[in-house]
Design a protein around this motif. Structure first.
Motif, PDB file in Angstrom:
ATOM      1  N   GLY A 246     -21.229  -6.133  10.214  1.00  0.00           N
ATOM      2  CA  GLY A 246     -19.788  -6.420  10.179  1.00  0.00           C
ATOM      3  C   GLY A 246     -19.442  -7.637   9.349  1.00  0.00           C
ATOM      4  N   ARG A 247     -20.465  -8.455   9.034  1.00  0.00           N
ATOM      5  CA  ARG A 247     -20.176  -9.618   8.191  1.00  0.00           C
ATOM      6  C   ARG A 247     -20.166  -9.197   6.709  1.00  0.00           C
ATOM      7  NH1 ARG A 247     -24.300 -14.138  10.250  1.00  0.00           N
ATOM      8  NH2 ARG A 247     -25.731 -12.372  10.279  1.00  0.00           N
ATOM      9  N   TYR A 248     -20.004 -10.164   5.824  1.00  0.00           N
ATOM     10  CA  TYR A 248     -19.991  -9.891   4.383  1.00  0.00           C
ATOM     11  C   TYR A 248     -20.935 -10.868   3.695  1.00  0.00           C
ATOM     12  CZ  TYR A 248     -15.852  -7.019   5.126  1.00  0.00           C
ATOM     13  OH  TYR A 248     -14.994  -6.037   5.549  1.00  0.00           O
ATOM     14  N   ARG A 249     -21.457 -10.443   2.559  1.00  0.00           N
ATOM     15  CA  ARG A 249     -22.179 -11.391   1.700  1.00  0.00           C
ATOM     16  C   ARG A 249     -21.330 -11.621   0.446  1.00  0.00           C
ATOM     17  NH1 ARG A 249     -27.007 -13.358   3.017  1.00  0.00           N
ATOM     18  NH2 ARG A 249     -28.201 -12.247   4.616  1.00  0.00           N
ATOM     19  N   LEU A 250     -21.123 -12.899   0.143  1.00  0.00           N
ATOM     20  CA  LEU A 250     -20.260 -13.243  -1.000  1.00  0.00           C
ATOM     21  C   LEU A 250     -21.109 -13.614  -2.215  1.00  0.00           C
ATOM     22  CD1 LEU A 250     -17.593 -15.578   0.707  1.00  0.00           C
ATOM     23  CD2 LEU A 250     -17.659 -13.075   0.631  1.00  0.00           C
ATOM     24  N   TYR A 251     -20.661 -13.110  -3.384  1.00  0.00           N
ATOM     25  CA  TYR A 251     -21.326 -13.434  -4.642  1.00  0.00           C
ATOM     26  C   TYR A 251     -20.250 -13.919  -5.613  1.00  0.00           C
ATOM     27  CZ  TYR A 251     -25.089 -10.716  -2.593  1.00  0.00           C
ATOM     28  OH  TYR A 251     -26.066 -10.259  -1.743  1.00  0.00           O
ATOM     29  N   GLY A 252     -20.382 -15.140  -6.056  1.00  0.00           N
ATOM     30  CA  GLY A 252     -19.353 -15.652  -6.978  1.00  0.00           C
ATOM     31  C   GLY A 252     -19.627 -17.092  -7.372  1.00  0.00           C
ATOM     32  N   TYR A 253     -18.729 -17.619  -8.189  1.00  0.00           N
ATOM     33  CA  TYR A 253     -18.905 -18.981  -8.706  1.00  0.00           C
ATOM     34  C   TYR A 253     -17.627 -19.766  -8.463  1.00  0.00           C
ATOM     35  CZ  TYR A 253     -21.122 -22.462 -11.693  1.00  0.00           C
ATOM     36  OH  TYR A 253     -21.741 -23.600 -12.156  1.00  0.00           O
ATOM     37  N   LYS A 254     -17.704 -20.718  -7.563  1.00  0.00           N
ATOM     38  CA  LYS A 254     -16.530 -21.538  -7.243  1.00  0.00           C
ATOM     39  C   LYS A 254     -16.586 -22.790  -8.127  1.00  0.00           C
ATOM     40  CE  LYS A 254     -15.070 -18.605  -4.216  1.00  0.00           C
ATOM     41  NZ  LYS A 254     -13.801 -17.870  -4.336  1.00  0.00           N
ATOM     42  N   TRP A 255     -15.587 -22.930  -8.941  1.00  0.00           N
ATOM     43  CA  TRP A 255     -15.624 -23.849 -10.081  1.00  0.00           C
ATOM     44  C   TRP A 255     -15.198 -25.273  -9.734  1.00  0.00           C
ATOM     45  CZ3 TRP A 255     -17.417 -24.226 -14.805  1.00  0.00           C
ATOM     46  CH2 TRP A 255     -16.753 -24.979 -15.774  1.00  0.00           C
ATOM     47  N   PHE A 256     -14.399 -25.408  -8.710  1.00  0.00           N
ATOM     48  CA  PHE A 256     -13.829 -26.720  -8.403  1.00  0.00           C
ATOM     49  C   PHE A 256     -13.696 -26.810  -6.891  1.00  0.00           C
ATOM     50  CE2 PHE A 256     -11.276 -30.400  -8.843  1.00  0.00           C
ATOM     51  CZ  PHE A 256     -11.332 -30.792 -10.166  1.00  0.00           C
ATOM     52  N   SER A 257     -14.752 -27.259  -6.238  1.00  0.00           N
ATOM     53  CA  SER A 257     -14.743 -27.258  -4.773  1.00  0.00           C
ATOM     54  C   SER A 257     -14.743 -28.699  -4.292  1.00  0.00           C
ATOM     55  CB  SER A 257     -15.975 -26.534  -4.235  1.00  0.00           C
ATOM     56  OG  SER A 257     -16.181 -25.365  -4.978  1.00  0.00           O
TER      57      SER A 257
END
Ligand code: UCC
Length: 621
Positions: A246-257
């Motif tokens: 039920g959870r999710y796996r996230l794939y991405g690039y957060k540029w300004f955290s």
């Protein structure tokens, strides 16, 4: 640590006469030596014994609560007495703490910016974020002082939010920007509280609103990706892959955290379908909750790629983050990510505004204190009328901004305790972007002019003053630039079909009516009333004009909304029976400025299609 070395007096005298003899010899040897070098010790203008211990008196901070008269008189007028009495001791004590201990910690954080250790000595990727002990201490203080908790305890009903905002306003300019993680934490608590997701609520809400430093969590707000931060619908590339549990796996690039040392974060992503496809645009975005570390302190499939090299806010560990299978929980309905996170945006925009006004107040306090001691052209700066005029103009800006922010927090408090009627809610929605965009610009103006009032000292790093200007420059940028927020104002107009502005004008009229019969305020009232009427007329007329015209006018329109509303707030305050003559003067002065920028520029053809073409030509042809 410095140690004092005692040198016999006779040795000092011998050394000095040796130096003088040498300088005389050097000058004479090239034949151009001037007489002054040949003079004896007691005739020299400069020597270690003569220049003294210091040149100028550094500005000092007093208790930041008790010395803030505009704040105190607003509170006395607006906040119920029983609440005022209940919070007085705390604010008084905190006013001292921010002027002393917290200010020292904030300075320390600036001197010891965060560092990232990506690999250990043996080449293993570790991504260790190192923050200063002062940063950690500020986190503990923030928790203990309830800087997030106060708003959610609702101990004082709607006034809890006002109380929290006042405390944050005192804290912000001393906080070494610990105010930033607190803004996001506040926003996250708000979103989680209203999400109805009990699982996430039980995991996180108690931590975000805890007063116990060992329990307290901060949150990130990861919205900006490589393609940019304003157009979130276009810019978000992160995908979310559904997992069997039920959870999710996230794939991405957060540029300004910002504040990447947070314990959790809210972030946007696109859910993939069975074929790995995603929906485009902002309708394809959902909101996710994630914890940054697992039980053993290991990162949740996150790599810290690098820390950002920024103009200011160097105290903050702002980072680029790679999400490589980060486990997360969905917090919004599918495709409702932007609408759901807008609750967080509105809270962080309020924080942005209170940081702006806190920064203004601090700059003015320092400048005031400095001018009492500093002597130029034969008298103290405080006795130079032109200098005082300059600072008084800043003070008027600051008071206007303060009352706007406090009114906004009052409206938010009403909304959060279900005491807001429809009008209050519309006003809150309209004033949120207006307050953010306007106070951010004022903060820049005050920071820049304030710095100048210290002369060259304002440009010297170790006074701590230049950092105030650098940090102010972020305020019009993050949480939505001035133009993006101006377009948000148009969004409000459009969605409410102009009703928000009708409510706004009615509210202004109500406030002005409190000054009826006050001869000193009549011309100010007239100016605000006319400006509000003309603005309303413009709003109605522009509903029929082309969208492009309204878009061109959006920024000036938002500035007009801010200036006119501040005028009404200052008049209302000045009309209070306990007001001072300076309150009256502040209102009069404010209302003499150009309140209604937009209609004047509209009349001059600033927004028509010809202007649009010519403005493009000015830039590109
Ligand atoms: O910078 C960041 C972290 C910094 C650290 C925090 C520091 C805090 C200050 C502390 C001081 C020390 S995070 C990045 C911040 N990013 C932004 O602020 C984004 C700026 N861009 C916008 O605001 C844009 O206007 C967007 C992203 C909202 C535009 O998106 P869309 O999808 O094109 O907009 P839509 O389609 O118009 O809106 C989608 C829905 C609509 O609702 P429905 O679907 O029900 O009609 C809108 O009405 O979202 C709703 N909505 C809002 N609702 C949009 N904005 C708002 C709002 N402000 N309030 C309520």
């Amino acid at each position: 640590m410095y140690t004092t070395i005692h040198v016999p007096k006779i040795a000092v005298q011998r050394l000095r006469s040796f130096c003088i003899r040498r300088s005389v010899r050097r000058c004479n040897s090239n034949g151009r030596g001037r007489e002054v070098f040949a003079s004896t010790d007691h005739q020299l203008s400069f020597s270690r014994s003569r220049i003294g211990e210091f040149f100028q008196t550094a500005p000092r901070l007093e208790n930041q609560y008790t010395s803030d008269h505009p704040l105190q008189s607003y509170m006395k007028r607006v906040v119920p007495t029983e609440v005022l009495e209940a919070v007085f001791m705390d604010l008084n004590q905190f006013g001292d703490q921010v002027a002393g201990e917290i200010n020292d910690l904030g300075r320390q954080v600036e001197l010891e910016p965060p560092q990232l250790e990506q690999y250990d000595a043996w080449g293993k990727r570790v991504d260790r974020l190192k923050t200063s002990p002062a940063w950690k201490k500020l986190r503990d203080i923030a928790a203990k002082e309830g800087l997030v908790e106060i708003a959610f305890s609702r101990l004082y009903g709607p006034w809890s939010r006002v109380y929290q905002v006042i405390k944050l306003y005192l804290f912000a300019p001393s906080s070494g920007l610990y105010s930033c993680p607190l803004a996001m934490t506040d926003g996250a608590a708000k979103v989680i509280e209203s999400s109805g997701n009990m699982m996430v609520f039980h995991r996180a809400y108690g931590h975000l609103t805890s007063r116990d430093p060992t329990e307290f969590w901060t949150s990130g707000q990861w919205m900006t990706e490589r393609k940019g931060g304003s157009d979130v619908g276009l810019g978000t590339e992160t995908v979310a892959v559904h997992q069997p549990d039920g959870r999710y796996r996230l794939y991405g690039y957060k540029w300004f955290s910002s504040a990447s040392d947070a314990d959790m974060s809210l972030t946007l992503a696109r859910i993939t379908d069975a074929d790995g496809r995603v929906a485009e645009g902002s309708q394809g975005l959902s909101l996710f909750y994630l914890e940054t570390r697992g039980k053993h302190g290991d990162l949740n499939s996150i790599q810290i790629q690098r820390l950002k090299n920024k103009l200011g806010t160097r105290q903050l560990p702002t980072a680029e983050l790679l999400l490589d299978g980060t486990l997360a929980h969905k917090l919004s309905d599918d495709g409702r990510g932007v609408a759901t996170i807008s609750d967080m945006l509105n809270i962080t925009r309020l924080h942005n505004s209170l940081n702006a006004v806190g920064g203004m107040r601090r700059m003015i306090n320092l400048a005031q204190n400095y001018c009492i001691h500093r002597e130029v052209f034969g008298k103290k700066l405080v006795h130079h009328p032109l200098h005082i005029q300059t600072l008084a103009r800043l003070e008027i800006e600051c008071r206007g901004a303060l009352y706007l922010v406090l009114e906004l927090s009052r409206l938010l408090g009403l909304e959060e305790t279900n005491e807001a009627n429809e009008e209050d809610q519309l006003l809150l929605r309209l004033l949120m972007p207006v307050t953010k965009l306007y106070t951010a610009k004022q903060a820049m103006l005050v920071a820049s002019e304030g710095l100048e009032s210290f002369g060259g000292q304002g440009y010297i790093e170790d006074t701590g003053l230049p950092g105030m200007l650098r940090d102010a420059q972020v305020l019009p940028i993050w949480e939505g630039t001035t133009n993006v927020l101006s377009l948000d104002v148009l969004r409000v107009l459009h969605k409410t079909q102009g009703k928000a502005v009708r409510v706004y004008v009615a509210d202004i009229k109500r406030r002005l009516s409190l000054a009826e019969g006050n001869a000193d305020l009549q011309s100010a009232c007239r100016a605000v009333s006319i400006a509000a009427n003309v603005l309303m007329e413009f709003t109605v007329n522009s509903a029929n004009s082309e969208l492009a015209v309204l878009e061109m006018a959006a920024r000036d329109y938002s500035f007009s909304l801010a200036r006119i509303y501040i005028g009404a707030l200052l008049i209302e305050h000045a009309a209070w029976v306990e007001s001072l003559s300076t309150d009256v003067y502040t209102a009069q002065r404010w209302c003499k400025k150009q309140l209604n920028v937009v209609t004047e520029r509209f009349a001059s053809g600033f927004y028509n299609s010809e202007s649009q073409i010519l403005e493009r030509d000015i830039l590109f042809n």
